[in-house]
Motif scaffolding. Structure first.
Motif, PDB file in Angstrom:
ATOM      1  N   SER A  69       0.658  -1.287   0.080  1.00  0.00           N
ATOM      2  CA  SER A  69      -0.094   0.046  -0.028  1.00  0.00           C
ATOM      3  C   SER A  69       0.981   1.354  -0.042  1.00  0.00           C
ATOM      4  O   SER A  69       0.487   2.243  -0.559  1.00  0.00           O
ATOM      5  N   LEU A  70       2.020   1.153   0.904  1.00  0.00           N
ATOM      6  CA  LEU A  70       2.971   2.237   0.857  1.00  0.00           C
ATOM      7  C   LEU A  70       3.458   2.656  -0.489  1.00  0.00           C
ATOM      8  O   LEU A  70       3.634   3.996  -0.990  1.00  0.00           O
ATOM      9  N   SER A  74       2.207   5.933  -2.222  1.00  0.00           N
ATOM     10  CA  SER A  74       2.973   7.195  -2.451  1.00  0.00           C
ATOM     11  C   SER A  74       3.194   7.320  -3.771  1.00  0.00           C
ATOM     12  O   SER A  74       3.279   8.788  -4.137  1.00  0.00           O
ATOM     13  N   ILE A  75       3.355   6.864  -4.733  1.00  0.00           N
ATOM     14  CA  ILE A  75       3.556   7.011  -6.118  1.00  0.00           C
ATOM     15  C   ILE A  75       2.157   7.641  -6.759  1.00  0.00           C
ATOM     16  O   ILE A  75       2.545   8.707  -7.329  1.00  0.00           O
ATOM     17  N   LEU A 119      -1.844   6.320   6.168  1.00  0.00           N
ATOM     18  CA  LEU A 119      -2.224   5.027   5.397  1.00  0.00           C
ATOM     19  C   LEU A 119      -1.783   3.958   5.977  1.00  0.00           C
ATOM     20  O   LEU A 119      -2.197   2.758   6.472  1.00  0.00           O
ATOM     21  N   GLY A 120      -0.621   3.559   5.963  1.00  0.00           N
ATOM     22  CA  GLY A 120       0.395   2.635   6.670  1.00  0.00           C
ATOM     23  C   GLY A 120      -0.007   2.225   7.978  1.00  0.00           C
ATOM     24  O   GLY A 120       0.058   1.121   8.331  1.00  0.00           O
ATOM     25  N   THR A 151      10.657   8.172  -0.164  1.00  0.00           N
ATOM     26  CA  THR A 151      11.445   7.847  -1.330  1.00  0.00           C
ATOM     27  C   THR A 151      10.193   7.561  -2.553  1.00  0.00           C
ATOM     28  O   THR A 151      10.582   8.105  -3.914  1.00  0.00           O
ATOM     29  N   PHE A 152       9.256   7.055  -2.199  1.00  0.00           N
ATOM     30  CA  PHE A 152       8.453   6.483  -3.441  1.00  0.00           C
ATOM     31  C   PHE A 152       7.510   7.713  -3.702  1.00  0.00           C
ATOM     32  O   PHE A 152       7.099   7.551  -4.959  1.00  0.00           O
TER      33      PHE A 152
END
Length: 255
Positions: A69-70, A74-75, A119-120, A151-152
């Motif tokens: 999910s992360l 994120s993307i 969300l995480g 990073t993502f």
């Protein structure tokens, strides 16, 4: 030029408000999806595969589910956040405003990373309803969560600038990131694979991210935590360098 805190806050607040406007898509849908993963993988497969590395299978897949999910959120959040101003033409107003490239990136990436981390943590709380969890290294868990989300989000920011249409915006997450995540040990340990396939898996960068995050939970991982942290930092600085180059050259920003 001094730091434009008001400009950063204005963009950050706008991006965070978008998550509330799309509450079902941003929050509820990923949580429901996570619950379904537990039903399918935790119950169906977990009944046949009780433990991996001394960890109950249902608990073992939690870090992988959070990472799945992360990565995707994120993307998505970062890429859509910067692509939409390009699509509507308001990107020129942002670029001409008294706000530096660093501040623009800080606002957009910061908002995307914040939404992904929230969300995480929600998924982590959801998982605790299904399986008993333990976090042996909570500070490292938070550190990996923040670093990977950032990073993502940077990676998504790059995709948002690069993309010239909604199809390209979704292409890399769907065709590259999601398959690499499923093949990166989200639901299994790569030590379970035959020798040649384990060697091939070590070329998958997602393996190192998931392994480090899982180590923070249970003290076990497919590779050492030092290598995982180094690989994650390497990806972070690579994305940072690419974003810097994009703003320096105006790549698909000023054309």
């Amino acid at each position: 030029m001094s730091f434009n805190a008001y400009g950063v806050w204005a963009i950050y607040r706008f991006e965070m408000a978008r998550a509330l406007r799309t509450f079902w898509q941003s929050i509820v849908t990923p949580v429901i999806t996570t619950a379904l993963y537990f039903v399918v993988f935790g119950s169906a497969i977990g009944s046949r595969m009780t433990e991996i590395d001394g960890v109950a299978y249902g608990a073992f897949i939690v870090p992988g589910l959070i990472m799945l999910s992360l990565f995707t959120q994120s993307i998505f959040n970062a890429s859509f956040g910067i692509y939409f101003p390009k699509f509507t033409g308001t990107i020129y107003e942002i670029l001409s405003a008294p706000i530096s490239p660093f501040e623009i990136v800080l606002a957009y990436v910061g908002a995307a990373a914040t939404k992904s981390m929230v969300l995480g943590l929600i998924i982590l709380a959801t998982a605790a309803l299904f399986v008993p969890l333990r976090i042996e290294h909570p500070l490292m868990m938070i550190a990996f969560l923040v670093l990977i989300a950032t990073t993502f989000s940077l990676f998504g920011f790059i995709i948002g600038i690069w993309a010239q249409g909604f199809e390209q915006l979704q292409m890399i997450p769907m065709l590259v990131v999601t398959p690499l995540t499923f093949l990166g040990g989200s639901f299994y340990s790569i030590d379970m694979l035959p020798g040649i396939w384990r060697t091939i898996s070590l070329f998958n960068p997602v393996v190192y991210l998931i392994s480090g995050f899982r180590w923070a939970f249970y003290g076990v991982g497919d590779v050492s935590v030092g290598i995982s942290l180094t690989a994650t930092l390497g990806f972070f600085f690579t994305c940072l360098a690419i974003v810097g180059w994009m703003f320096k050259t105006g790549y698909r920003l000023k054309a």
